[in-house]
Structure formats: structure tokens, C-alpha cells
Scaffold this active site. Sequence first.
Site, PDB file in Angstrom:
ATOM      1  N   GLU A  32       0.827  -1.219   0.000  1.00 39.10           N
ATOM      2  CA  GLU A  32       0.000   0.000   0.000  1.00 39.10           C
ATOM      3  C   GLU A  32       0.849   1.252   0.000  1.00 39.10           C
ATOM      4  O   GLU A  32       1.835   1.337   0.732  1.00 39.10           O
ATOM      5  CB  GLU A  32      -0.903  -0.026   1.242  1.00 39.10           C
ATOM      6  CG  GLU A  32      -2.282   0.493   0.971  1.00 39.10           C
ATOM      7  CD  GLU A  32      -3.016  -0.344  -0.071  1.00 39.10           C
ATOM      8  OE1 GLU A  32      -2.984   0.042  -1.261  1.00 39.10           O
ATOM      9  OE2 GLU A  32      -3.613  -1.356   0.300  1.00 39.10           O
ATOM     10  N   ILE A  34       2.795   2.240  -2.202  1.00 35.35           N
ATOM     11  CA  ILE A  34       4.153   2.132  -2.765  1.00 35.35           C
ATOM     12  C   ILE A  34       4.145   2.054  -4.286  1.00 35.35           C
ATOM     13  O   ILE A  34       5.206   2.006  -4.898  1.00 35.35           O
ATOM     14  CB  ILE A  34       4.980   0.975  -2.143  1.00 35.35           C
ATOM     15  CG1 ILE A  34       4.317  -0.379  -2.332  1.00 35.35           C
ATOM     16  CG2 ILE A  34       5.260   1.254  -0.679  1.00 35.35           C
ATOM     17  CD1 ILE A  34       5.247  -1.541  -1.942  1.00 35.35           C
ATOM     18  N   ASP A  35       2.964   2.069  -4.890  1.00 36.69           N
ATOM     19  CA  ASP A  35       2.987   2.050  -6.370  1.00 36.69           C
ATOM     20  C   ASP A  35       3.679   3.301  -6.904  1.00 36.69           C
ATOM     21  O   ASP A  35       4.437   3.247  -7.863  1.00 36.69           O
ATOM     22  CB  ASP A  35       1.588   1.855  -6.987  1.00 36.69           C
ATOM     23  CG  ASP A  35       0.564   2.906  -6.610  1.00 36.69           C
ATOM     24  OD1 ASP A  35       0.787   3.670  -5.648  1.00 36.69           O
ATOM     25  OD2 ASP A  35      -0.484   2.967  -7.296  1.00 36.69           O
ATOM     26  N   SER A 126     -11.793   1.803  -5.596  1.00 39.77           N
ATOM     27  CA  SER A 126     -11.451   2.347  -6.916  1.00 39.77           C
ATOM     28  C   SER A 126     -12.618   2.501  -7.870  1.00 39.77           C
ATOM     29  O   SER A 126     -12.530   2.140  -9.045  1.00 39.77           O
ATOM     30  CB  SER A 126     -10.392   1.490  -7.593  1.00 39.77           C
ATOM     31  OG  SER A 126      -9.170   1.790  -7.042  1.00 39.77           O
ATOM     32  N   SER A 127     -13.699   3.085  -7.379  1.00 38.27           N
ATOM     33  CA  SER A 127     -14.814   3.321  -8.292  1.00 38.27           C
ATOM     34  C   SER A 127     -14.413   4.331  -9.366  1.00 38.27           C
ATOM     35  O   SER A 127     -14.885   4.241 -10.499  1.00 38.27           O
ATOM     36  CB  SER A 127     -16.048   3.796  -7.526  1.00 38.27           C
ATOM     37  OG  SER A 127     -15.722   4.898  -6.719  1.00 38.27           O
ATOM     38  N   SER A 128     -13.538   5.268  -9.039  1.00 39.53           N
ATOM     39  CA  SER A 128     -13.166   6.254 -10.065  1.00 39.53           C
ATOM     40  C   SER A 128     -12.348   5.586 -11.175  1.00 39.53           C
ATOM     41  O   SER A 128     -12.596   5.816 -12.359  1.00 39.53           O
ATOM     42  CB  SER A 128     -12.420   7.438  -9.453  1.00 39.53           C
ATOM     43  OG  SER A 128     -11.225   7.023  -8.840  1.00 39.53           O
ATOM     44  N   GLU A 160      -7.079  10.577 -14.343  1.00 38.08           N
ATOM     45  CA  GLU A 160      -7.159  10.784 -12.887  1.00 38.08           C
ATOM     46  C   GLU A 160      -6.159  11.859 -12.448  1.00 38.08           C
ATOM     47  O   GLU A 160      -6.466  12.723 -11.630  1.00 38.08           O
ATOM     48  CB  GLU A 160      -6.861   9.450 -12.183  1.00 38.08           C
ATOM     49  CG  GLU A 160      -6.907   9.489 -10.684  1.00 38.08           C
ATOM     50  CD  GLU A 160      -8.301   9.293 -10.101  1.00 38.08           C
ATOM     51  OE1 GLU A 160      -9.082   8.505 -10.664  1.00 38.08           O
ATOM     52  OE2 GLU A 160      -8.599   9.947  -9.085  1.00 38.08           O
ATOM     53  N   ASP A 172      -4.356   1.083  -9.355  1.00 41.10           N
ATOM     54  CA  ASP A 172      -5.801   0.876  -9.477  1.00 41.10           C
ATOM     55  C   ASP A 172      -6.220   0.624 -10.920  1.00 41.10           C
ATOM     56  O   ASP A 172      -6.951  -0.322 -11.230  1.00 41.10           O
ATOM     57  CB  ASP A 172      -6.565   2.094  -8.945  1.00 41.10           C
ATOM     58  CG  ASP A 172      -6.276   2.342  -7.481  1.00 41.10           C
ATOM     59  OD1 ASP A 172      -5.664   1.470  -6.847  1.00 41.10           O
ATOM     60  OD2 ASP A 172      -6.666   3.404  -6.979  1.00 41.10           O
ATOM     61  N   TYR A 222      -3.689  12.409   0.266  1.00 34.37           N
ATOM     62  CA  TYR A 222      -2.972  11.499  -0.630  1.00 34.37           C
ATOM     63  C   TYR A 222      -1.830  12.244  -1.329  1.00 34.37           C
ATOM     64  O   TYR A 222      -0.679  11.798  -1.321  1.00 34.37           O
ATOM     65  CB  TYR A 222      -3.954  10.917  -1.661  1.00 34.37           C
ATOM     66  CG  TYR A 222      -3.316   9.918  -2.593  1.00 34.37           C
ATOM     67  CD1 TYR A 222      -3.317   8.564  -2.282  1.00 34.37           C
ATOM     68  CD2 TYR A 222      -2.708  10.316  -3.770  1.00 34.37           C
ATOM     69  CE1 TYR A 222      -2.715   7.639  -3.134  1.00 34.37           C
ATOM     70  CE2 TYR A 222      -2.107   9.415  -4.620  1.00 34.37           C
ATOM     71  CZ  TYR A 222      -2.119   8.075  -4.307  1.00 34.37           C
ATOM     72  OH  TYR A 222      -1.522   7.165  -5.141  1.00 34.37           O
TER      73      TYR A 222
HETATM   74  C1  GLA Z   1      -5.032   4.910  -4.288  1.00 36.63           C
HETATM   75  C2  GLA Z   1      -4.232   5.224  -5.560  1.00 36.63           C
HETATM   76  C3  GLA Z   1      -3.250   4.100  -5.894  1.00 36.63           C
HETATM   77  C4  GLA Z   1      -2.426   3.691  -4.681  1.00 36.63           C
HETATM   78  C5  GLA Z   1      -3.316   3.471  -3.454  1.00 36.63           C
HETATM   79  C6  GLA Z   1      -2.519   3.231  -2.210  1.00 36.63           C
HETATM   80  O1  GLA Z   1      -5.906   3.858  -4.487  1.00 36.63           O
HETATM   81  O2  GLA Z   1      -5.086   5.449  -6.646  1.00 36.63           O
HETATM   82  O3  GLA Z   1      -2.443   4.497  -6.974  1.00 36.63           O
HETATM   83  O4  GLA Z   1      -1.432   4.630  -4.426  1.00 36.63           O
HETATM   84  O5  GLA Z   1      -4.161   4.586  -3.218  1.00 36.63           O
HETATM   85  O6  GLA Z   1      -1.796   2.051  -2.297  1.00 36.63           O
END
Ligand code: GLA
Length: 388
Positions: A32, A34-35, A126-128, A160, A172, A222
Site C-alpha cells: 500500500e 508504494i505504487d 477504486s470506483s473512479s 485521474e 488501481d 494522498y
Molecule cells: C489509491 C491510488 C493508488 C495507490 C493506493 C494506495 O488507491 O489510486 O495508486 O497509491 O491509493 O496504495
Amino acid sequence: MKEKLIRGYKKSFNEQPQLLYFSPGRVNIIGEHIDYNGGKVLPMGISLGIYGAVTFKKGTKCRLVSEGFAHEKIFEFDLNEFSESNDFTKYVKGVIYVLRKYKNAKIDCGFDLYMTTTLPPASGLSSSAALELLISHILNDKFNLGLSNLDCVLMSQAAEREYAHVNCGIMDQFAIGMSEENKVILLDCATINYEYFDFKLDGATLVIINTCKPRALADSKYNERRAECESVLEVLKAKYGKETLCEYTMDELNSIKDSIADNLYRRAKHAITEELRVEAATKAMASGNLKELGLLLNASHKSLKEDYEVTGLHLDVIASELQKSNIVLGARMTGAGFGGCAICLVNSTNKDEIDKLMNSVNDIYYTKTGIHFKYYYCESSDKTGILK
Ligand code: GLA
């Protein structure tokens, strides 16, 4: 669902829809925040998702109805003169915007779109991204843009970031646009290399728990976390030269500890240790060691709570209460945090037993937060595409 979708479309637009699509939501098993730090993540597409029915029209008017996002009100905009908005239509406009900008797409006829959803909006599933992928695929098919699934992922992420102004990573959109049934994806976000693993939980069940807490300020927090990571990276890079935070070791981070603020140290510590947990979790999953996987989920939550500070009361109550149960292998928040959803790996497939556990934790949750959570049994799903 097909019938419900067609019925909803007909009620809104008084005719039969031309095309039907589905786009799944996602959960992230581990990895989480870390992407965007060049780390590895372990997400999967889930059976909760957005269903869309669409008909293309003469002219440039677009009419959108979303049962999930805005209770059946009709939203309208013109393809040739739309402006930014703060409702769900920004994801639709965002995709049109980036397809024109990067793919030179000639999107010149409007559409009527009706959507219904089983994916709770703004819940961290991740609805968006699901909506962005839905629109990318619809437009790619209609206007013969020749985009691959991966192109649709990248365009959705660009929408996004550039249009909805959330500086998100790739996880996502990738999970949603590339998922396969019964598979978990191990995605290396630095290289976009990926592998599929069987989603096989012998004797166990994965449950998704929705805090039902509105995710206020989540987007700005975020972006703040992302900027914090970038500022530590700058210091590390000046000394060691490696490009992403997840490439560094704890020893290297410790060597600059005195020159950065404590909160920045903890953000980087989370990123570096979470990357190691993903590697360990992948091995645990591949070898069927669910006990180990559960412990890693717990450790991930702790790190997100104490070092990354993205959990909050609602997620912490859920994770800590579930972790107390002797049938729970592990529990953690999933997604961006600040509310949203948690996941729980339960060492049972007996639904009565799991329902009992969830109900008793829900009682405690209610006394501590004043609201109830909802929960869903996690099932995998295939990627965005035409509704089968
Ligand atoms: C959101 C972002 C992702 C990722 C997560 C946390 O979902 O869209 O890219 O950074 O938070 O892991």
C-alpha cells in the site's frame, strides 16, 4: 444485472441501449502506498463493479445517469465545450480529454450513458478508476482508437492525474484494466512488469469491510503523502543515486535519519518495509502459507497506521478488533486509506461462522464510531470489457 441495466437505461432514455459494459473494482492484498514509490503491489479485480449501458447519438451532447454516483439525475455536457466539474462526470470528461490530448482521438459524437453499480462509490475500492476504464473501453471500441488494454490503463491513469487532480500511482487502473478471473496480479510499478498468481485460499476466505465513513480530504492527504515521499527521495538520491524510494534499504535510510524530519523518516520507512512485505507475501501465497500471509497483513496495517498515518479511527477499530479473533489470520486497510475499506483473511469458509464474527465486530464498531460497516465476500473478476 443485465436486465436491471437495460431497464435503468430505458427508464432514463426511453429506448434500447446499443452496448453493455462492465468494469470491476479492485482490492489490494498488500503493497500500500508504494505504487508511486516504484514498489511492487498485489492487487486483483473484484466482482463488485460498475455496469454501463450506452448508445451513441448524432450531435455532441452527452447525457449521463449514474445510479451509484448520483441517484438517477441526468448530467449533461457538450463534447466540444465542457468545463471541469466536481461530480463523477469529471472522470468521463477526463478520459475524453486525455484521449484527445495523447491519442489524437476524434471523438465527435455524443452518447447517452446509464450506469448502475455494485461497487460502493468513494469507498476505496477504486470506483473512479473503474469508471475511467469503462469510458476508455467504450470510446476505444466506438472510435476504433486501436488502444491495447494497457493503453486504456495508462490513459485512465492520466485522466485521474491530469483532470481529476489526484496524483495517483498505476495500481488501481492496472488492476482493473488487466485483471483475470481467479488471479492476483504481482505488479512491479517501476517497470510495469507483471505476473499472475492463482487466487487460491485453501480453507480460508477474504472479506472486504467497508467502513462507510465518507473519505473527506482524502485526495489532498494522498497528494501530501506523495510529496513527502518525494522529498525524502531527493535526499537519498543525492547520496546514493537510486531512482525510487522502494529501491533503498533501511540502512541507507537510517544513514540520513538525522537530516530529515521524523514524519518524513517514518513515511520512507513504511515504503521500504512494505516492499519487503510484498515480496514475503507473494512467497507465502505461492506456497499456500496463509498464516504467514495473515501476519504480513497485520504488519502492513501497523505500518500504515503508525508510520504512514493513513488509517484513522474507523479502519483501526476494524483491523484491531478482527485481529483479536482466533479465526482471523490477518486484517488490514486496503487502498488509499482515510476511511474506505479493509480486508480480512479468515481461516474458515463457513459463512455462518464468518457472519457471526463480522456481526460481533460490527457491534463494537458501532459503539466506537456511531456507524455500522458493511462487508462483502471477495470474489475475483475479469478486466473491464463488454458485459458477458
Ligand atoms: C489509491 C491510488 C493508488 C495507490 C493506493 C494506495 O488507491 O489510486 O495508486 O497509491 O491509493 O496504495
